[in-house]
Design an enzyme around this catalytic site. Structure first.
Site, PDB file in Angstrom:
ATOM      1  N   THR A   7      45.633  27.085  46.080  1.00 33.65           N
ATOM      2  CA  THR A   7      46.742  26.938  44.301  1.00 33.65           C
ATOM      3  C   THR A   7      46.376  25.402  44.242  1.00 33.65           C
ATOM      4  O   THR A   7      46.524  25.687  42.779  1.00 33.65           O
ATOM      5  CB  THR A   7      48.449  27.487  45.003  1.00 33.65           C
ATOM      6  OG1 THR A   7      49.011  26.712  45.728  1.00 33.65           O
ATOM      7  CG2 THR A   7      48.296  28.872  44.755  1.00 33.65           C
ATOM      8  N   ASN A   8      46.252  24.523  44.416  1.00 33.80           N
ATOM      9  CA  ASN A   8      46.328  23.146  44.107  1.00 33.80           C
ATOM     10  C   ASN A   8      44.810  22.432  43.492  1.00 33.80           C
ATOM     11  O   ASN A   8      43.762  23.549  44.172  1.00 33.80           O
ATOM     12  CB  ASN A   8      46.267  22.198  45.134  1.00 33.80           C
ATOM     13  CG  ASN A   8      46.460  20.209  44.173  1.00 33.80           C
ATOM     14  OD1 ASN A   8      45.372  19.994  43.573  1.00 33.80           O
ATOM     15  ND2 ASN A   8      47.964  19.781  44.598  1.00 33.80           N
ATOM     16  N   GLN A   9      44.870  22.092  42.414  1.00 35.52           N
ATOM     17  CA  GLN A   9      43.639  21.941  41.714  1.00 35.52           C
ATOM     18  C   GLN A   9      42.570  21.060  41.744  1.00 35.52           C
ATOM     19  O   GLN A   9      41.500  20.794  40.528  1.00 35.52           O
ATOM     20  CB  GLN A   9      44.357  22.302  40.096  1.00 35.52           C
ATOM     21  CG  GLN A   9      44.848  23.862  39.790  1.00 35.52           C
ATOM     22  CD  GLN A   9      45.411  23.893  38.628  1.00 35.52           C
ATOM     23  OE1 GLN A   9      45.729  23.029  37.471  1.00 35.52           O
ATOM     24  NE2 GLN A   9      45.570  25.505  37.685  1.00 35.52           N
TER      25      GLN A   9
END
Length: 262
Positions: free
Chosen positions: A138-140
Site C-alpha cells: 500500500t506504500n506508494q
C-alpha cells in the site's frame, strides 16, 4: 526590488502544501526561485538578507546568529524556540510507556556514489519482516520512483535497489530503534536516532537529504538538526509516500518528489 507580499504568500503556500510547521531558508529559497519570486543565488543569500532585515514574519535562528534560518507560516502564533543543546549523539527520549516491544530498523542501502539520501521514520512491520524498504504494497514509494524515472518497477527487491543505485539514491531512516507496537509513527516511544552525520562523512558525494513525511522531518529536526550539517547538504521535506497520507494525490506526490530527485 523584491515583492515581499508575494514572497510571504509563496512561503505560506509551500507550508500549507507540504503540511510542515516550518521550512529552512535554503529549501524555501529554491522554491521561491522556481516561482520567479526571488533569486536563489549562493547559499540563499537574497532571502537571508531579507530575514536578517526582519522582512519575513515568524523567521528565526534557533542556534543564534550564524546558524540556519527557519520560517513558519505568517499566521502562526509561534514566537520563539529554545536554543538547541550540543550536537546530539544517538539521543533517546525517555518516556513512560507500556510498550516493551523494541523495533530495530534496517541498515542503510547505499554505495560510495550516493548523491541523494531518502530518510523515512522507522520501517513498518512488513518491511522489518521482509528486511526490505517500503515492502508494504500500500506504500506508494516504489510507484513514485517508477513514475519519476520512467522505469518499470520489478517485483524483485534487488532490481528495485538497482534502479535507485543507477540514480545515486540511498535509503535509510532517521530512527535506529524505538518502542512501537504497531507500524504507525504515532505509536513510537523512546526513539533513538541513526548516525546520520556519520553517514554524511562517509559519503562525500551526498548533496541532498529527502525526508519522507512529516514525522521523519520532525524527528530529523529534533535529533539531527539542519544546523549541524555541512552547508553543501540540502535538506528537503517530502510528502509521505504512505497511502495513509491522503492530503496529497499520488500525482501531487510524484510532482513534488520529482522536483527534488531529478
Amino acid at each position: 526590488m523584491a515583492d515581499i507580499t508575494r514572497i510571504i504568500a509563496l512561503i505560506d503556500k509551500y507550508l500549507d502544501t507540504t503540511g510542515l510547521n516550518r521550512v529552512g531558508a535554503n529549501e524555501i529559497s529554491i522554491y521561491l526561485e522556481k516561482n520567479g519570486a526571488l533569486s536563489h543565488s549562493t547559499k540563499a543569500q537574497p532571502l537571508r538578507k531579507l530575514l536578517r532585515n526582519g522582512k519575513i514574519p515568524n523567521a528565526e535562528q534557533p542556534g543564534s546568529n550564524g546558524t540556519s534560518w527557519f520560517i513558519r507560516h505568517s499566521n502562526s502564533k509561534y514566537t520563539t524556540v529554545s536554543k538547541p543543546t550540543e550536537k546530539p549523539k544517538q539521543i533517546s527520549t525517555i518516556k513512560e510507556t507500556s510498550s516493551t516491544i523494541l523495533t530495530d530498523g534496517l541498515d542503510p542501502v547505499a554505495d560510495s556514489d550516493v548523491q541523494i539520501l531518502i530518510l523515512g521514520t522507522l520501517p513498518g512491520k512488513v518491511s522489518l519482516q521482509t528486511q526490505q524498504y517500503y515492502a508494504n504494497r500500500t506504500n506508494q514509494f516504489w510507484k513514485i520512483i517508477s513514475s519519476i524515472f520512467n522505469d518499470t518497477m520489478s517485483d524483485s527487491y534487488a532490481e528495485r535497489l538497482n534502479v535507485l543505485k543507477q540514480h545515486h539514491i540511498a535509503l535509510w531512516d532517521v530512527l535506529k530503534s524505538a518502542n512501537r507496537e504497531s507500524s504507525l509513527d504515532s505509536d513510537i516511544k523512546n526513539p533513538i536516532a541513526n548516525d546520520i552525520l556519520g553517514f554524511i562523512s562517509k559519503h562525500p558525494k551526498l548533496r541532498v537529504i529527502g525526508l519522507n513525511g512529516r514525522d521523519a522531518t520532525s524527528y530529523f529536526n529534533s535529533y539531527i538538526g539542519v544546523h549541524n550539517l555541512p552547508e553543501y547538504i540540502r535538506v528537503v521535506s517530502l510528502p509521505s509516500s504512505s497511502s495513509t497520507n491522503t492530503h496529497f494525490t499520488i500525482e501531487n506526490k510524484i510532482g513534488l518528489w520529482k522536483s527534488i530527485l531529478k
